[in-house]
Design a protein around this motif. Structure first.
Motif, PDB file in Angstrom:
ATOM      1  N   VAL A  44       0.971  -1.299  -0.212  1.00 27.06           N
ATOM      2  CA  VAL A  44      -0.188  -0.083  -0.025  1.00 27.06           C
ATOM      3  C   VAL A  44       1.003   1.298  -0.126  1.00 27.06           C
ATOM      4  O   VAL A  44       0.649   2.227  -0.626  1.00 27.06           O
ATOM      5  CB  VAL A  44      -0.877   0.106   1.095  1.00 27.06           C
ATOM      6  N   TRP A  45       1.996   1.304   0.779  1.00 23.99           N
ATOM      7  CA  TRP A  45       2.623   2.449   0.800  1.00 23.99           C
ATOM      8  C   TRP A  45       3.419   2.572  -0.411  1.00 23.99           C
ATOM      9  O   TRP A  45       3.968   3.789  -0.773  1.00 23.99           O
ATOM     10  CB  TRP A  45       3.692   2.329   2.196  1.00 23.99           C
ATOM     11  N   ARG A  46       4.097   1.359  -1.077  1.00 25.28           N
ATOM     12  CA  ARG A  46       4.704   1.616  -2.488  1.00 25.28           C
ATOM     13  C   ARG A  46       3.875   2.141  -3.338  1.00 25.28           C
ATOM     14  O   ARG A  46       4.638   3.059  -4.183  1.00 25.28           O
ATOM     15  CB  ARG A  46       5.085   0.146  -2.745  1.00 25.28           C
ATOM     16  N   GLY A  66      13.470   8.145  -0.265  1.00 23.36           N
ATOM     17  CA  GLY A  66      14.540   7.140  -0.075  1.00 23.36           C
ATOM     18  C   GLY A  66      14.217   5.962  -0.243  1.00 23.36           C
ATOM     19  O   GLY A  66      13.325   5.494  -0.297  1.00 23.36           O
ATOM     20  N   LYS A  67      15.308   4.943   0.026  1.00 20.21           N
ATOM     21  CA  LYS A  67      14.906   3.680  -0.068  1.00 20.21           C
ATOM     22  C   LYS A  67      15.353   2.703   1.265  1.00 20.21           C
ATOM     23  O   LYS A  67      16.262   3.344   1.912  1.00 20.21           O
ATOM     24  CB  LYS A  67      15.727   2.851  -1.121  1.00 20.21           C
ATOM     25  N   ASN A  68      14.770   1.738   1.471  1.00 21.53           N
ATOM     26  CA  ASN A  68      15.150   0.985   2.615  1.00 21.53           C
ATOM     27  C   ASN A  68      16.155   0.165   2.223  1.00 21.53           C
ATOM     28  O   ASN A  68      16.632  -0.083   1.144  1.00 21.53           O
ATOM     29  CB  ASN A  68      14.229   0.222   3.129  1.00 21.53           C
ATOM     30  N   GLY A 116      15.727  -1.967  -0.791  1.00 21.15           N
ATOM     31  CA  GLY A 116      15.745  -1.401  -2.092  1.00 21.15           C
ATOM     32  C   GLY A 116      14.426  -0.856  -2.177  1.00 21.15           C
ATOM     33  O   GLY A 116      14.043  -0.263  -3.518  1.00 21.15           O
ATOM     34  N   ASP A 117      13.328  -0.942  -1.676  1.00 22.75           N
ATOM     35  CA  ASP A 117      12.053  -0.463  -1.802  1.00 22.75           C
ATOM     36  C   ASP A 117      12.003   1.202  -1.328  1.00 22.75           C
ATOM     37  O   ASP A 117      12.591   1.374  -0.431  1.00 22.75           O
ATOM     38  CB  ASP A 117      11.046  -1.208  -0.973  1.00 22.75           C
ATOM     39  N   LEU A 118      11.238   1.923  -2.123  1.00 21.23           N
ATOM     40  CA  LEU A 118      11.135   3.234  -1.768  1.00 21.23           C
ATOM     41  C   LEU A 118      10.228   2.973  -0.299  1.00 21.23           C
ATOM     42  O   LEU A 118       9.377   2.627  -0.173  1.00 21.23           O
ATOM     43  CB  LEU A 118      10.160   4.093  -2.516  1.00 21.23           C
ATOM     44  N   SER A 119      10.915   4.046   0.425  1.00 23.96           N
ATOM     45  CA  SER A 119      10.325   3.695   1.961  1.00 23.96           C
ATOM     46  C   SER A 119      10.074   5.082   2.551  1.00 23.96           C
ATOM     47  O   SER A 119       9.451   5.097   3.745  1.00 23.96           O
ATOM     48  CB  SER A 119      11.180   2.936   2.655  1.00 23.96           C
ATOM     49  N   ALA A 120      10.530   6.141   2.466  1.00 25.11           N
ATOM     50  CA  ALA A 120      10.188   7.478   3.096  1.00 25.11           C
ATOM     51  C   ALA A 120      10.696   8.660   2.259  1.00 25.11           C
ATOM     52  O   ALA A 120      11.637   8.643   1.496  1.00 25.11           O
ATOM     53  CB  ALA A 120      11.298   7.296   4.277  1.00 25.11           C
ATOM     54  N   PHE A 121      10.445   9.772   2.748  1.00 19.89           N
ATOM     55  CA  PHE A 121      10.715  11.033   1.849  1.00 19.89           C
ATOM     56  C   PHE A 121      12.021  11.462   2.656  1.00 19.89           C
ATOM     57  O   PHE A 121      12.315  11.394   3.681  1.00 19.89           O
ATOM     58  CB  PHE A 121       9.831  12.032   2.060  1.00 19.89           C
ATOM     59  N   LYS A 122      13.006  11.921   1.653  1.00 19.92           N
ATOM     60  CA  LYS A 122      14.445  12.358   2.005  1.00 19.92           C
ATOM     61  C   LYS A 122      14.216  13.547   2.889  1.00 19.92           C
ATOM     62  O   LYS A 122      14.618  13.857   4.122  1.00 19.92           O
ATOM     63  CB  LYS A 122      15.337  12.787   1.090  1.00 19.92           C
TER      64      LYS A 122
END
Length: 193
Positions: free
Chosen positions: A81-83, A97-99, A102-108
């Motif tokens: 859902v977050w992806r 940013g990526k965890n 390698g998944d997109l996980s948070a805003f820089k």
């Protein structure tokens, strides 16, 4: 729930406040009689509601419900859902940013990213929300539920507070306990029938 999933920007809060203020202004402004009274109203003393004229495109705005990330969802479901939201924001040029997987996980840095507001405007309807966030927006009994949520977390040793926006904060010394119990307590309070 991961810590990154519980952050709501000041921009989101400002947007919510602006939308609320604008809605109130529009509602109050539509109650007056105005100078352009119809002949029927002048003769009968009764105002009538007129529908939109054909072709004006006056349709009520449809409220889009954001995806709900339930505390009892699997980590894979929450990530999925977050992806969707993070992918949309990345396509708008927002730095995400990526965890370690390698998944997109948070805003820089969503507060300083000049592309964030436009991205949020385009993708905001995809931003997941927790039951407490939705309750803060929609439930008049939210404050009582938030107090029960805090009481539940405190009963397990966490020092917690919940803001009026549905976001919780934990004392640094009890973060590990609070994160362990926040989802369980949130589900108990906000998802109970």
């Amino acid at each position: 729930m991961r810590a990154a999933d519980t952050f709501r920007s000041t921009g989101s809060r400002r947007l919510l406040a602006a939308v609320t203020a604008l809605s109130g202004t529009l509602l109050l402004g539509s109650c007056g009689g105005g100078a352009d009274q119809s002949k029927d109203e002048e003769s009968t003393g009764v105002a009538s509601v007129k529908g939109p004229t054909k072709g004006t495109g006056d349709k009520p705005a449809k409220q889009v419900e954001r995806p709900l990330v339930r505390p009892d969802s699997s980590d894979e479901e929450q990530l999925r859902v977050w992806r969707v939201y993070y992918d949309c924001m990345a396509k708008q040029g927002v730095e995400v940013g990526k965890n370690k997987e390698g998944d997109l996980s948070a805003f820089k840095d969503r507060d300083k990213d000049p592309k964030f507001p436009a991205g949020q405007k385009k993708c905001g309807h995809l931003e997941p929300e927790t039951p407490s966030w939705r309750s803060a927006r929609e439930d008049p009994d939210f404050r009582n539920k938030a107090d029960k949520w805090v009481k539940c977390m405190r009963s397990h040793g966490a020092v917690a507070t919940v803001g009026d926006d549905g976001m919780f904060a934990l004392d640094d010394a009890t973060v590990h306990v609070g994160l362990e119990w926040s989802d369980k307590c949130e589900a108990e309070v906000f998802l109970a029938k």
